[in-house]
Design a protein around this motif. Structure first.
Motif, PDB file in Angstrom:
ATOM      1  N   GLY A  35     -48.915 -16.851  91.856  1.00 45.43           N
ATOM      2  CA  GLY A  35     -48.430 -17.835  90.905  1.00 45.43           C
ATOM      3  C   GLY A  35     -49.266 -19.093  90.983  1.00 45.43           C
ATOM      4  O   GLY A  35     -50.154 -19.222  91.838  1.00 45.43           O
ATOM      5  N   GLN A  36     -48.991 -20.010  90.073  1.00 45.48           N
ATOM      6  CA  GLN A  36     -49.671 -21.302  90.098  1.00 45.48           C
ATOM      7  C   GLN A  36     -48.656 -22.367  90.521  1.00 45.48           C
ATOM      8  O   GLN A  36     -47.487 -22.311  90.090  1.00 45.48           O
ATOM      9  CB  GLN A  36     -50.234 -21.632  88.713  1.00 45.48           C
ATOM     10  N   PHE A  37     -49.079 -23.301  91.330  1.00 41.10           N
ATOM     11  CA  PHE A  37     -48.164 -24.297  91.888  1.00 41.10           C
ATOM     12  C   PHE A  37     -48.762 -25.702  91.801  1.00 41.10           C
ATOM     13  O   PHE A  37     -49.967 -25.877  91.972  1.00 41.10           O
ATOM     14  CB  PHE A  37     -47.861 -23.974  93.364  1.00 41.10           C
ATOM     15  N   MET A  38     -47.878 -26.668  91.550  1.00 41.23           N
ATOM     16  CA  MET A  38     -48.229 -28.086  91.664  1.00 41.23           C
ATOM     17  C   MET A  38     -47.363 -28.647  92.777  1.00 41.23           C
ATOM     18  O   MET A  38     -46.131 -28.707  92.650  1.00 41.23           O
ATOM     19  CB  MET A  38     -47.944 -28.820  90.360  1.00 41.23           C
ATOM     20  N   ASP A  39     -47.997 -29.001  93.897  1.00 40.29           N
ATOM     21  CA  ASP A  39     -47.221 -29.637  94.950  1.00 40.29           C
ATOM     22  C   ASP A  39     -47.504 -31.127  94.954  1.00 40.29           C
ATOM     23  O   ASP A  39     -48.534 -31.590  94.468  1.00 40.29           O
ATOM     24  CB  ASP A  39     -47.442 -28.966  96.309  1.00 40.29           C
ATOM     25  N   VAL A  40     -46.528 -31.877  95.483  1.00 43.57           N
ATOM     26  CA  VAL A  40     -46.576 -33.331  95.396  1.00 43.57           C
ATOM     27  C   VAL A  40     -46.348 -33.938  96.778  1.00 43.57           C
ATOM     28  O   VAL A  40     -45.386 -33.592  97.470  1.00 43.57           O
ATOM     29  CB  VAL A  40     -45.506 -33.863  94.414  1.00 43.57           C
ATOM     30  N   HIS A  41     -47.257 -34.809  97.159  1.00 42.25           N
ATOM     31  CA  HIS A  41     -47.111 -35.635  98.363  1.00 42.25           C
ATOM     32  C   HIS A  41     -46.749 -37.032  97.874  1.00 42.25           C
ATOM     33  O   HIS A  41     -47.423 -37.568  96.989  1.00 42.25           O
ATOM     34  CB  HIS A  41     -48.416 -35.678  99.154  1.00 42.25           C
ATOM     35  N   ASP A  51     -55.380 -20.538  96.998  1.00 42.58           N
ATOM     36  CA  ASP A  51     -56.602 -21.109  96.436  1.00 42.58           C
ATOM     37  C   ASP A  51     -56.278 -22.506  95.901  1.00 42.58           C
ATOM     38  O   ASP A  51     -55.691 -22.635  94.820  1.00 42.58           O
ATOM     39  CB  ASP A  51     -57.134 -20.206  95.318  1.00 42.58           C
ATOM     40  N   PHE A  52     -56.639 -23.527  96.673  1.00 39.87           N
ATOM     41  CA  PHE A  52     -56.429 -24.902  96.216  1.00 39.87           C
ATOM     42  C   PHE A  52     -57.515 -25.254  95.214  1.00 39.87           C
ATOM     43  O   PHE A  52     -58.706 -25.194  95.531  1.00 39.87           O
ATOM     44  CB  PHE A  52     -56.443 -25.884  97.387  1.00 39.87           C
ATOM     45  N   GLN A  53     -57.097 -25.640  94.001  1.00 45.90           N
ATOM     46  CA  GLN A  53     -58.057 -25.825  92.920  1.00 45.90           C
ATOM     47  C   GLN A  53     -58.443 -27.275  92.689  1.00 45.90           C
ATOM     48  O   GLN A  53     -59.584 -27.569  92.335  1.00 45.90           O
ATOM     49  CB  GLN A  53     -57.481 -25.204  91.645  1.00 45.90           C
ATOM     50  N   GLU A  70     -53.311 -21.792  93.359  1.00 48.93           N
ATOM     51  CA  GLU A  70     -52.790 -20.448  93.116  1.00 48.93           C
ATOM     52  C   GLU A  70     -52.429 -19.875  94.468  1.00 48.93           C
ATOM     53  O   GLU A  70     -53.170 -20.036  95.443  1.00 48.93           O
ATOM     54  CB  GLU A  70     -53.822 -19.578  92.409  1.00 48.93           C
ATOM     55  N   ALA A  71     -51.281 -19.195  94.515  1.00 49.94           N
ATOM     56  CA  ALA A  71     -50.783 -18.724  95.808  1.00 49.94           C
ATOM     57  C   ALA A  71     -49.760 -17.626  95.603  1.00 49.94           C
ATOM     58  O   ALA A  71     -49.183 -17.483  94.516  1.00 49.94           O
ATOM     59  CB  ALA A  71     -50.150 -19.885  96.574  1.00 49.94           C
ATOM     60  N   PRO A  72     -49.488 -16.861  96.660  1.00 49.33           N
ATOM     61  CA  PRO A  72     -48.454 -15.821  96.564  1.00 49.33           C
ATOM     62  C   PRO A  72     -47.068 -16.436  96.336  1.00 49.33           C
ATOM     63  O   PRO A  72     -46.255 -15.880  95.602  1.00 49.33           O
ATOM     64  CB  PRO A  72     -48.514 -15.115  97.923  1.00 49.33           C
ATOM     65  N   ASP A  73     -46.788 -17.569  96.977  1.00 54.90           N
ATOM     66  CA  ASP A  73     -45.505 -18.242  96.818  1.00 54.90           C
ATOM     67  C   ASP A  73     -45.606 -19.660  97.387  1.00 54.90           C
ATOM     68  O   ASP A  73     -46.610 -20.028  98.007  1.00 54.90           O
ATOM     69  CB  ASP A  73     -44.364 -17.453  97.495  1.00 54.90           C
TER      70      ASP A  73
END
Lengths: 82, 82
Positions: A2-8, A36-38, A54-57
């Protein structure tokens, strides 16, 4: 995958060099979790950094971020884009 | 001109079609404020949408988003990337 947006939310004053170093620390080990950090975008004034991957979870993203020393505060799975 | 990441926190259930329609509504009038919306990422489960743009300032981004019917809840000026 999946594709993810994480926030610090607590990186005030982050410099270009510090962000690049953090990103490289992720990339160096990301393959162990098939992540895969894009891209990373940072605002030193508000202390927010957004990472697209992009990551498995979501947990795989966090395991890499934790090992690199900067766990995310929140994450969102991106399923729609424009 | 700066780069901005704005965040909408209350768009649960947003569909691909709705996000595209919202993005097109922004793009249709963005030139009036010299804003360039580049990408939008959405998570229907958490209701978060992230919009990346180039603009003269944060207020210009908000004026376009408000006129298009979807003001942002927060915005961050991106001055470092990796």
């Amino acid at each position: 995958m999946g594709q993810f947006m994480d926030v610090h939310t607590n990186m005030p004053g982050v410099t270009a060099e510090a962000l690049l170093e953090a990103h490289r620390a992720d990339v160096a080990i990301q393959g162990e979790e098939n992540v895969d950090f894009q891209k990373a975008w940072g605002d030193p004034k508000t202390g927010h950094v957004f990472c697209l991957s992009e990551a498995p979870d979501a947990d795989a993203v966090q395991r890499i971020h934790e090992r690199a020393g900067h766990p995310y505060d929140e994450i969102h799975e991106i399923t729609v884009t424009a």
